[in-house]
Design an enzyme around this catalytic site. Structure first.
Site, short mmCIF file in Angstrom:
data_model
loop_
_atom_site.label_atom_id
_atom_site.label_comp_id
_atom_site.label_asym_id
_atom_site.label_seq_id
_atom_site.Cartn_x
_atom_site.Cartn_y
_atom_site.Cartn_z
CG HIS A 13 0.75 3.10 2.81
ND1 HIS A 13 1.54 3.55 3.78
CD2 HIS A 13 0.78 4.15 1.96
CE1 HIS A 13 2.14 4.52 3.58
NE2 HIS A 13 1.75 5.01 2.46
CD GLU A 33 -0.99 6.16 -1.18
OE1 GLU A 33 -1.24 6.06 0.43
OE2 GLU A 33 0.23 6.85 -1.26
CG HIS A 73 -1.50 11.48 0.41
ND1 HIS A 73 -0.36 12.09 1.01
CD2 HIS A 73 -0.81 10.43 -0.18
CE1 HIS A 73 0.70 11.80 0.38
NE2 HIS A 73 0.53 10.60 -0.25
#
Length: 351
Positions: A145, A141, A79
């Site tokens: 992040h 992502e 993920h």
């Protein structure tokens, strides 16, 4: 507890606790000359330390998911890799560097000169999106992040920085961590396999026996969904596993379902020199969708001219399709349980 390097630990060492040097992730530590030796993030020694030495958001979560239709049937997929504050707080929803928020991660990675052979195949296999748009998933992502991993900032590399080096290192390191911390192997080694209803306590026990620390195991309506592993990073770039902040949402006996419709690793798919045609008589029994004739299928490779165009890999029987993104064909897939159908020469739908 410390671990072997990535290269040494790819053997079946995940099936039992290992005591050795920690995993070295030098990609996340591009500047070491001015950093003190062996300082671990989220400790008193790292307080106030330059963010190029250890991640300023120094609790890193490797989030692996168990999702029907994603990846091989005997592997967890990724993920994300999420840097958190030392107390477990998340970073900004929009990321940590607006100048490095990108929407074309697939293209950037494909064009990165130091990417090894098979890198994109591995990424598509083990970090795929249940929505079927891998580029959008990776871009999210990275932007949310990846930009919050302070050691990846281009300024930490100085004059040696290469365009998109930070992006590549983020994804390469995450793939390496997934391979190093192979949750399927750990659980299978403890006799916990898909298609069963294990006690979540037994899953915690198996993970702690393998890694020396526990993980956060999450469920959705009693069904296994994700497992989170927690790390701190030292000033030499080593990832050191630490205890999870919470045990997660799984309790008692849970469902660990077998995965169906798994993605075939793209390295096993060979280019076709001719365009095959769909059968005029075939239908999908699940949707009663007729398969039109005279439309192309098969995985597409290389450059493409119609941005957004899609072509089914196998019309009416495969959930994979090629999509033209910024001039290059990339492999995507429909949501779990859906199949790709051709609409026109360059458009498809999932049903």
């Amino acid at each position: 507890m410390k671990f072997l390097t990535i290269a040494a630990s790819l053997a079946v060492a995940t099936l039992s606790a290992v005591s050795a040097l920690p995993v070295n992730m030098n990609a996340f530590q591009p500047r070491a000359l001015t950093c003190p030796a062996d300082v671990l993030s989220c400790t008193s020694a790292s307080a106030g330390l330059d963010g190029c030495c250890v991640p300023s958001m120094g609790l890193i979560l490797l989030v692996q998911q168990w999702y029907n239709g994603l990846g091989p049937a005997d592997e967890f997929t990724i993920h994300g890799l999420w840097p958190d504050t030392c107390s477990g707080g998340q970073g900004p929803a929009t990321g940590c560097d607006a100048a490095r928020v990108y929407s074309d991660i697939d293209t950037r990675l494909r064009n990165y000169p130091a990417a090894p052979a098979g890198f994109m195949d591995e990424l598509n296999t083990y970090w795929s999106s249940y929505k079927g748009d891998n580029n959008a998933f990776w871009s999210h992502e990275w932007s949310k992040h990846g930009t919050c991993v302070s050691t990846l900032a281009p300024s930490c590399s100085g004059s040696s920085y290469v365009q998109d080096q930070d992006v590549f290192n983020y994804f390469q390191t995450t793939l390496a961590l997934r391979k190093q911390y192979n949750l399927y192997s750990v659980l299978s080694g403890a006799g916990i396999n898909p298609g069963s209803t294990p006690d979540s306590d037994d899953m915690h026990t198996a993970i702690k026996a393998a890694y020396g620390v526990d993980a956060q195991i999450n469920c959705a309506s009693g069904v296994l969904s994700e497992i989170w592993l927690f790390f701190k990073v030292n000033s030499a770039g080593a990832y050191v596993p630490v205890e999870a902040l919470t045990p997660g949402s799984c309790n008692g006996n849970i469902s660990y379902p077998a995965k169906s419709g798994s993605v075939v690793p793209t390295s096993s798919i060979k280019p076709s020199s001719t365009t095959t045609r769909a059968s005029a008589t075939s239908t999908s029994t699940a949707t009663s969708t007729a398969i039109p004739t005279g439309l192309p299928e098969g995985r597409q490779y290389g450059a493409c001219s119609t941005n957004g165009a899609t072509v089914c890999v196998k019309n009416g029987s495969s959930n994979q399709y090629s999509k033209c993104v910024s001039g290059t064909w990339i492999l995507n897939q429909c949501k779990s349980g859906l199949v790709c159908y051709s609409d026109t020469v360059t458009s498809t739908h999932c049903a």
